[in-house]
Design an enzyme around this catalytic site. Structure first.
Site: not given
Length: 198
Positions: A11, A84
């Site tokens: 990202h 994550e």
């Protein structure tokens, strides 16, 4: 014979990334810099024949995937399995802040970075297995030739450690930049790293 190219994109930048703080399951949006980074990778991947897009279900990855998808108009599939690592109580803190606020936990984590379960979070091993199980399921079930995963630096390193290195101890061998393009070519479970931070 299963043959597939997996494209991995981290990202774009968030404010926590900019401040060099741990950003796990916290859910910040992209900064202006992060949006620009996503637009650059969007243009780099414009001519790719992407057939599916999967991303973590957190805002920063979904926003990045949406920008990349402008030229492809595919259905983006958010997946919790691509999140994550859950840093729990340490999420949103810098390493210096962790050492000051949670010195015992910082020491235990440093001694056993693979299996120490972070308070109210998870262990690295748990994240590694979760992410790679998600990718393997998609690899086995998908009939696509080229798939984009928009995820996080930790997840992408975990994928590379598993598919390329073959062991989770290889995790730290890969540096993953914001919106860097990494490519893995897989043919019947034999994997080749064809690009890193493209």
């Amino acid at each position: 014979m299963i043959k597939m190219e997996i494209i991995l994109v981290r990202h774009g930048e968030t404010e926590l990334n900019h401040q060099k703080k741990y950003c796990g399951w916290k859910d910040p949006s992209l900064t202006e810099t992060g949006i620009c980074q996503a637009e650059i990778v969007r243009d780099k991947l414009k001519a790719e024949n992407l057939q599916a897009i999967y991303c973590s279900d957190l805002k920063r990855t979904f926003e990045t995937a949406q920008i990349i998808n402008e030229y492809h108009q595919l259905g983006i599939v958010p997946m919790k399995g691509l999140r994550e690592m859950n840093f729990g109580l340490l999420d949103g803190l810098s390493y210096a802040e962790i050492q000051k606020k949670y010195p015992t936990e910082a020491q235990l984590w440093e001694k056993d970075w693979i299996d120490f379960v972070l308070p109210q979070g998870e262990s690295f091993r748990s994240m590694y297995e979760r992410v790679n199980e998600t990718v393997r399921e998609i690899y086995k079930e998908s009939k696509k030739d080229k798939i984009l995963f928009v995820s996080h630096s930790g997840c992408i390193r975990a994928i590379l450690a598993h598919w390329i290195g073959g062991t989770m101890k290889d995790y730290w061998k890969y540096k993953i930049e914001h919106c860097g393009i990494t490519r893995i070519e897989i043919s019947d479970d034999y994997s080749i790293l064809s690009a890193l931070n493209q």
